[in-house]
Design a protein around this motif. Structure first.
Motif, PDB file in Angstrom:
ATOM      1  N   ALA A 100       0.824  -1.209   0.000  1.00 27.28           N
ATOM      2  CA  ALA A 100       0.000   0.000   0.000  1.00 27.28           C
ATOM      3  C   ALA A 100       0.863   1.266   0.000  1.00 27.28           C
ATOM      4  O   ALA A 100       0.377   2.358  -0.262  1.00 27.28           O
ATOM      5  CB  ALA A 100      -0.935  -0.008   1.216  1.00 27.28           C
ATOM      6  N   LYS A 101       2.153   1.099   0.276  1.00 24.74           N
ATOM      7  CA  LYS A 101       3.064   2.262   0.285  1.00 24.74           C
ATOM      8  C   LYS A 101       3.724   2.495  -1.082  1.00 24.74           C
ATOM      9  O   LYS A 101       4.428   3.481  -1.278  1.00 24.74           O
ATOM     10  CB  LYS A 101       4.163   2.054   1.337  1.00 24.74           C
ATOM     11  N   THR A 102       3.500   1.581  -2.005  1.00 21.71           N
ATOM     12  CA  THR A 102       4.142   1.710  -3.317  1.00 21.71           C
ATOM     13  C   THR A 102       3.549   2.890  -4.088  1.00 21.71           C
ATOM     14  O   THR A 102       2.327   3.063  -4.145  1.00 21.71           O
ATOM     15  CB  THR A 102       3.936   0.414  -4.141  1.00 21.71           C
ATOM     16  N   VAL A 103       4.424   3.696  -4.674  1.00 20.09           N
ATOM     17  CA  VAL A 103       3.978   4.742  -5.609  1.00 20.09           C
ATOM     18  C   VAL A 103       4.606   4.404  -6.955  1.00 20.09           C
ATOM     19  O   VAL A 103       5.835   4.376  -7.090  1.00 20.09           O
ATOM     20  CB  VAL A 103       4.405   6.152  -5.148  1.00 20.09           C
ATOM     21  N   TYR A 104       3.756   4.096  -7.933  1.00 16.71           N
ATOM     22  CA  TYR A 104       4.224   3.566  -9.226  1.00 16.71           C
ATOM     23  C   TYR A 104       4.105   4.625 -10.305  1.00 16.71           C
ATOM     24  O   TYR A 104       3.055   5.249 -10.458  1.00 16.71           O
ATOM     25  CB  TYR A 104       3.375   2.348  -9.606  1.00 16.71           C
ATOM     26  N   LEU A 105       5.174   4.809 -11.052  1.00 19.87           N
ATOM     27  CA  LEU A 105       5.123   5.733 -12.188  1.00 19.87           C
ATOM     28  C   LEU A 105       4.989   4.931 -13.481  1.00 19.87           C
ATOM     29  O   LEU A 105       5.870   4.138 -13.818  1.00 19.87           O
ATOM     30  CB  LEU A 105       6.400   6.585 -12.233  1.00 19.87           C
ATOM     31  N   GLY A 106       3.899   5.154 -14.201  1.00 21.66           N
ATOM     32  CA  GLY A 106       3.666   4.491 -15.481  1.00 21.66           C
ATOM     33  C   GLY A 106       4.023   5.420 -16.616  1.00 21.66           C
ATOM     34  O   GLY A 106       3.317   6.407 -16.857  1.00 21.66           O
ATOM     35  N   THR A 107       5.137   5.118 -17.286  1.00 22.64           N
ATOM     36  CA  THR A 107       5.536   5.966 -18.424  1.00 22.64           C
ATOM     37  C   THR A 107       5.567   5.181 -19.733  1.00 22.64           C
ATOM     38  O   THR A 107       5.410   5.748 -20.790  1.00 22.64           O
ATOM     39  CB  THR A 107       6.943   6.595 -18.232  1.00 22.64           C
ATOM     40  N   LEU A 156      -2.785  -1.092  -7.863  1.00 20.04           N
ATOM     41  CA  LEU A 156      -4.178  -0.860  -7.447  1.00 20.04           C
ATOM     42  C   LEU A 156      -4.734  -2.053  -6.649  1.00 20.04           C
ATOM     43  O   LEU A 156      -5.631  -1.891  -5.824  1.00 20.04           O
ATOM     44  CB  LEU A 156      -5.067  -0.559  -8.660  1.00 20.04           C
ATOM     45  N   PHE A 157      -4.240  -3.242  -6.872  1.00 19.93           N
ATOM     46  CA  PHE A 157      -4.637  -4.393  -6.046  1.00 19.93           C
ATOM     47  C   PHE A 157      -4.159  -4.203  -4.604  1.00 19.93           C
ATOM     48  O   PHE A 157      -4.769  -4.697  -3.669  1.00 19.93           O
ATOM     49  CB  PHE A 157      -3.998  -5.683  -6.576  1.00 19.93           C
TER      50      PHE A 157
END
Ligand code: OOB
Length: 558
Positions: free
Chosen positions: A236-243, A261-262
């Protein structure tokens, strides 16, 4: 024996399906339900960021359900297909989730696709709608979508985000917040898709001929997402950058935006991996995880070396995959970017291999990792199909709980790509080390891997044969310092005929082919070499063009 359903998807044999359920890999829970569960745990946590748009989990799932209900109101039904061609933006994510929720199946086109690819995909999938951004960089995707709708008999709706022409559906309004979220939720719960139902169609990367569609079910895709999330340590702490283009399996589900999101983490979307913007976003949002192809990783390393900024302090893991990462670039990731490298050797057809975050440096820098699931089966075989010992490169075959047993409506091609007992041959030449890690040594398929973008040689050759001047055409890869490979075309011409690279490029552009597939070098020859059995000798041609390039660089830089 595998049986083919009416829809053309190839199911797993019942005994394997039973085992995948018994082991808990398949939970018979639709993808939308996973997201709803996360939203119940973290309703007020930010789920999705795109520029100024920020959505909490509650807002995201309310929009997902509202959009799903509106898709049904348009007359779309479970198992109907929607051809989705959107850049990285919040609309992509909400629409995709709304499709999962209602059982409508998104067909994941790439932003670079043009008329040639989209009309083919629309027809093959019998899409009932197409979803696009109005225009990107002066190119009207809306006009193209209207054209695709005209030539595709099954197509009933054109959904457009931005300036919407009369007669088309306003996608942004369709994805607007709910007026009555509770009512939409009850309606959708009652029609939720089953675990075996198709969740989405992914595109194969450069198999023989035109791209194939891969039906990923809710069960298999959910497991793909869960298994890769464990290995990438998504929380839940992950911040993902989708490029990278998020319609591609890697940034979509390995673990990608869906894995995050899961888990209750935050997804940040950017339309391009350009380092200036990407690095600023990493700093502003506190990004911890991102995914790149080797050429992008290399650009990020160079940019960081030039600027020496503090923007990457939060970045814990950079995944790199899609094409082979050179060992010397792999070695720079940790020292320069400060992030742990995770090599990913995956495919839209299923099997995902990853290095583990706590692997020793030699594994992280010199291998493409090992399967993410204990249930992934792998064989390395010689040309006769005999198993090879560790350390000897051969063709990889695989089977498992998230590797489907055939392409959609491609019975003939399936006979070549799958063995009778369901093993998929990706066409990669792989060496397995005694520790189980794989090294991708090369390829035994007629494909050009242009920095992770796959081009089928046969697809381009068949288009070049439309040109009057051409008697024989062969598309092969040539080495490129940035992208790894680019497409070079060898041709022989009719007596007296002339043809330039510009002629070919112009002709392919007029056909409406994605720009990344357009040949970047032309070699006109008197004769194309053939093998003993009379096939075009592509190995020879690859060597020929590599020599030509070497000779030309040594004359320009003596
Ligand atoms: C990913 O998926 P696709 O479907 O675009 O392409 C699959 C093919 C593989 O068969 C292999 O030829 C190549 O791309 N490939 C690599 C690689 N990762 C993919 N070749 C060498 N080294 C690697 N690390 O490309 C894909 C899907 C999910 C996750 C990551 C990549």
């Amino acid at each position: 024996m595998t049986s083919h359903t009416r829809e053309g998807a190839v199911p797993w044999p019942p005994e394997d399906a039973a085992m995948y359920r018994a082991k808990g890999y398949w939970e018979d829970k639709p993808l939308g339900a996973y997201i709803l569960d996360t939203a119940d745990h973290f309703p007020d946590q930010v789920a999705l960021v795109d520029g100024d748009v920020r959505m909490t989990y509650r807002e995201l799932t309310d929009r997902m359900d509202a959009a799903a209900a509106r898709l049904l109101d348009l007359g779309l039904r479970k198992d109907d297909r929607v051809l989705v061609q959107l850049p990285n933006c919040w609309q992509f994510t909400v629409l995709t989730l709304a499709c999962f929720r209602s059982g409508i199946v998104p067909v994941m086109a790439l932003p670079a696709h043009r008329q040639f690819e989209l009309s083919y995909l629309a027809e093959l999938s019998e899409s009932r709608a197409i979803a696009v951004r109005d225009s990107i960089k002066d190119f009207s995707h809306q006009d193209l979508a209207n054209h695709i709708a005209q030539v595709t008999p099954s197509m009933a709706h054109v959904l457009v985000s931005g300036q919407v022409n009369a007669g088309n559906v306003d996608l942004d309004a369709l994805l607007a917040p709910a007026t009555d979220p509770a009512a939409a939720r009850i309606q959708l719960d009652s029609i939720a898709p089953a675990g075996d139902d198709p969740a989405c169609f992914l595109l194969s990367g450069g198999t023989t001929g035109l791209p194939k569609l891969i039906t990923r079910t809710h069960n298999d895709y959910a497991y793909n997402i869960k298994a890769t999330s464990v290995v990438s340590n998504v929380t839940a702490k992950t911040v993902y950058l989708g490029t990278l283009p998020v319609s591609h399996n890697f940034p979509l589900a390995c673990p990608g935006i869906l894995g995050v999101l899961f888990a209750g983490g935050r997804v940040v979307m950017l339309p391009s991996p350009e380092p200036g913007k990407a690095f600023a976003t990493i700093k502003n949002e506190g990004v911890t995880l991102s995914a790149a192809v080797p050429a992008v990783a290399q650009r990020w390393i160079e940019y960081q070396q030039e600027h020496d900024g503090d923007q990457l302090e939060t970045l814990e893991v950079l995944q790199v995959g899609g094409s082979r990462l050179a060992d010397e670039i792999a070695r720079k990731v940790k020292p320069v970017l400060g992030a742990t490298l995770q090599q990913v050797f995956g495919m839209a057809e299923g099997l995902i291999n990853m290095t583990r975050l706590d692997d020793p440096d030699d594994v992280i820098c010199m291998t493409q990792g090992r399967p993410v699931s204990e249930a992934d089966e792998i064989r390395i075989v010689d040309e006769a199909g005999n198993d090879l010992p560790d350390g000897v490169p051969g063709a990889i075959l695989t089977r498992g709980p998230y590797t489907p047993r055939g392409y959609y409506k491609a019975a003939e091609h399936n006979l070549r790509a799958f063995t009778p007992d369901g093993w998929y041959g990706s066409g990669d030449i792989v060496e397995r080390r005694p520790d189980g890690n794989l090294i991708v040594q090369g390829r035994d398929k007629d494909m050009i891997n242009r920095g992770g973008e796959k081009i089928s040689a046969e697809e381009i050759e068949s288009l070049v044969y439309r040109l009057d001047a051409v008697t024989l055409a062969a598309a092969v890869s040539m080495p490129d310092p940035v992208l790894g490979e680019k497409l070079c075309l060898f041709v022989t011409l009719k007596p007296g005929a002339e043809l330039t690279l510009a002629d070919i490029q112009e002709s392919l552009r007029r056909t409406g082919v994605a720009a990344f597939k357009i040949p970047e070098k032309l070699v006109v020859v008197d004769e194309i070499p053939t093998t003993k059995v009379g096939k075009i000798n592509k190995k020879q041609l690859r060597e020929d063009v590599a020599h030509l390039l070497q000779a030309s660089t040594s004359t320009t830089h003596p």
